[in-house]
Design an enzyme around this catalytic site. Structure first.
Site, mmCIF file in Angstrom:
data_model
loop_
_atom_site.group_PDB
_atom_site.id
_atom_site.type_symbol
_atom_site.label_atom_id
_atom_site.label_comp_id
_atom_site.label_asym_id
_atom_site.label_seq_id
_atom_site.Cartn_x
_atom_site.Cartn_y
_atom_site.Cartn_z
ATOM 1 N N HIS A 160 0.845 -1.189 0.000
ATOM 2 C CA HIS A 160 0.000 0.000 0.000
ATOM 3 C C HIS A 160 0.887 1.248 0.000
ATOM 4 O O HIS A 160 1.756 1.409 0.855
ATOM 5 C CB HIS A 160 -0.897 -0.019 1.236
ATOM 6 C CG HIS A 160 -1.916 1.063 1.295
ATOM 7 N ND1 HIS A 160 -3.124 1.000 0.630
ATOM 8 C CD2 HIS A 160 -1.916 2.251 1.944
ATOM 9 C CE1 HIS A 160 -3.826 2.098 0.880
ATOM 10 N NE2 HIS A 160 -3.110 2.879 1.677
ATOM 11 N N MET B 115 0.380 11.684 -0.852
ATOM 12 C CA MET B 115 -0.285 12.855 -0.243
ATOM 13 C C MET B 115 0.316 14.138 -0.809
ATOM 14 O O MET B 115 1.535 14.235 -0.975
ATOM 15 C CB MET B 115 -0.093 12.840 1.275
ATOM 16 C CG MET B 115 -0.519 11.534 1.935
ATOM 17 S SD MET B 115 -0.444 11.653 3.714
ATOM 18 C CE MET B 115 -0.763 9.938 4.175
ATOM 19 N N HIS C 184 -2.733 4.613 -3.158
ATOM 20 C CA HIS C 184 -3.822 5.386 -2.546
ATOM 21 C C HIS C 184 -3.538 6.875 -2.736
ATOM 22 O O HIS C 184 -2.670 7.435 -2.083
ATOM 23 C CB HIS C 184 -3.870 4.994 -1.052
ATOM 24 C CG HIS C 184 -4.916 5.712 -0.256
ATOM 25 N ND1 HIS C 184 -4.943 5.659 1.127
ATOM 26 C CD2 HIS C 184 -5.969 6.490 -0.629
ATOM 27 C CE1 HIS C 184 -5.968 6.382 1.565
ATOM 28 N NE2 HIS C 184 -6.597 6.887 0.533
ATOM 29 N N MET D 7 -4.188 10.459 -2.142
ATOM 30 C CA MET D 7 -4.854 11.460 -1.294
ATOM 31 C C MET D 7 -4.437 12.825 -1.834
ATOM 32 O O MET D 7 -3.675 13.572 -1.221
ATOM 33 C CB MET D 7 -4.436 11.262 0.166
ATOM 34 C CG MET D 7 -5.084 10.027 0.788
ATOM 35 S SD MET D 7 -4.235 9.450 2.251
ATOM 36 C CE MET D 7 -2.982 8.447 1.460
ATOM 37 N N MET E 257 -11.959 4.583 4.741
ATOM 38 C CA MET E 257 -10.982 5.160 5.670
ATOM 39 C C MET E 257 -11.531 5.049 7.088
ATOM 40 O O MET E 257 -12.642 5.497 7.372
ATOM 41 C CB MET E 257 -10.735 6.641 5.351
ATOM 42 C CG MET E 257 -9.939 6.911 4.090
ATOM 43 S SD MET E 257 -8.333 6.087 3.993
ATOM 44 C CE MET E 257 -7.482 6.697 5.456
ATOM 45 N N ASP F 141 -8.607 1.074 5.843
ATOM 46 C CA ASP F 141 -7.312 1.743 6.021
ATOM 47 C C ASP F 141 -7.363 2.721 7.188
ATOM 48 O O ASP F 141 -8.148 3.671 7.169
ATOM 49 C CB ASP F 141 -6.998 2.494 4.704
ATOM 50 C CG ASP F 141 -5.639 3.157 4.693
ATOM 51 O OD1 ASP F 141 -4.854 2.958 5.636
ATOM 52 O OD2 ASP F 141 -5.370 3.879 3.709
HETATM 53 C C1 DX5 Z 1 -3.481 7.384 6.301
HETATM 54 C C2 DX5 Z 1 -3.008 6.404 5.262
HETATM 55 C C3 DX5 Z 1 -2.800 5.042 5.785
HETATM 56 C C4 DX5 Z 1 -1.750 4.915 6.848
HETATM 57 C C5 DX5 Z 1 -2.229 3.874 7.785
HETATM 58 O O1 DX5 Z 1 -3.865 8.559 5.697
HETATM 59 O O2 DX5 Z 1 -3.926 6.321 4.190
HETATM 60 O O3 DX5 Z 1 -2.568 4.093 4.750
HETATM 61 O O4 DX5 Z 1 -0.483 4.559 6.389
HETATM 62 O O5 DX5 Z 1 -1.393 3.816 8.870
HETATM 63 P P1 DX5 Z 1 -1.821 3.084 10.205
HETATM 64 O O6 DX5 Z 1 -2.050 1.636 9.862
HETATM 65 O O7 DX5 Z 1 -0.645 3.292 11.095
HETATM 66 O O8 DX5 Z 1 -3.063 3.748 10.716
HETATM 67 ZN ZN ZN Z 2 -3.685 4.619 2.729
#
Ligand code: DX5
Ligand code: ZN
Length: 218
Positions: free
Chosen positions: A32, A36, A65, A67, A136, A174
């Site tokens: 994954h 961002m 992913h 964002m 999420m 996630d």
């Molecule tokens: C958060 C991310 C996640 C993050 C999850 O915005 O999308 O993928 O890495 O991390 P944990 O498992 O530590 O919550």
């Molecule tokens: Zn993520």
């Protein structure tokens, strides 16, 4: 069996290739990759060049992913860098149907993500066209946050809609998923769990994978 997607957000960026290979060796199903942009979420992480480097190290699929705002602008770049699944946020796309089409036309799997405050009903018309939905369970932007329990109801609702309509979409969850709550997430209907801090901060990755699978068996 639940699929495990370690998030490299919690890996050691100075030795990313090794950390990706270690996750794979421990039995991870996907890698994954959290992208961002500092606009859609407050944090800035990585872009296509790093995805390309990760691709060289990985033989399991890259679950990217996004964002970011204006996801359409970058889909091709991420596909060319080696993404196998591209997830965009429902909240970041004005023309979600077109965005999903764009992803699929590039030959990769298309997924849509929902922030904690976005209802499952917003996906009603796009569900037949997506390969995966990412729920999420924290507000996106950072690893290591606490699981928001209301996500479980969303997973259940979504699972019911998918089953009832015979849609093909898988459910990925996630944020804040750990060995101690993974069974709840999977029992609610998750097919894939993302684990960042709970995976990369553990001392033995294989043991973590084993524990997750054990907890989800019953
Ligand atoms: C958060 C991310 C996640 C993050 C999850 O915005 O999308 O993928 O890495 O991390 P944990 O498992 O530590 O919550
Ligand atoms: Zn993520």
């Amino acid at each position: 069996m639940v699929k495990i997607a370690p998030s490299i957000l919690s890996a050691d960026f100075a030795r990313l290739g090794e950390d990706v290979q270690a996750a794979e060796k421990a039995g991870a199903d996907l890698i994954h990759v959290d992208v961002m942009d500092g606009h859609f979420v407050p944090n800035i992480t990585i872009g296509p060049p790093v995805v390309k480097a990760v691709k060289k190290a990985a033989s399991i699929p890259l679950d990217v992913h996004l964002m970011i705002e204006n996801p359409d602008k970058y889909i091709k770049d991420f596909v060319q860098s080696g993404a196998d699944i591209i997830t965009v946020h429902e909240e970041a796309s004005t023309h979600l149907h077109r965005t999903v089409q764009n992803i699929r036309e590039c030959g990769v799997r298309a997924a849509v993500s929902l922030n904690p405050a976005t209802p499952v009903s917003n996906l009603e018309l796009i569900l037949p066209y997506v390969d995966m939905v990412l729920i999420m369970s924290v507000n996106p932007g950072f690893g290591g946050q606490t699981f928001i329990p209301e996500a479980l109801d969303k997973i259940r609702d979504l699972k019911n809609i998918i089953t009832k309509n015979n849609y093909q979409a898988e459910i990925e969850v996630d944020g804040g998923v750990k060995v101690d709550n993974v069974a709840d997430v999977v029992n609610a209907g998750a097919d894939i769990v993302v684990m960042g801090s709970a995976f990369y901060n553990s001392s033995d990755y294989s043991e973590t994978v084993k524990k997750v699978r054990e907890r989800c068996r019953g």
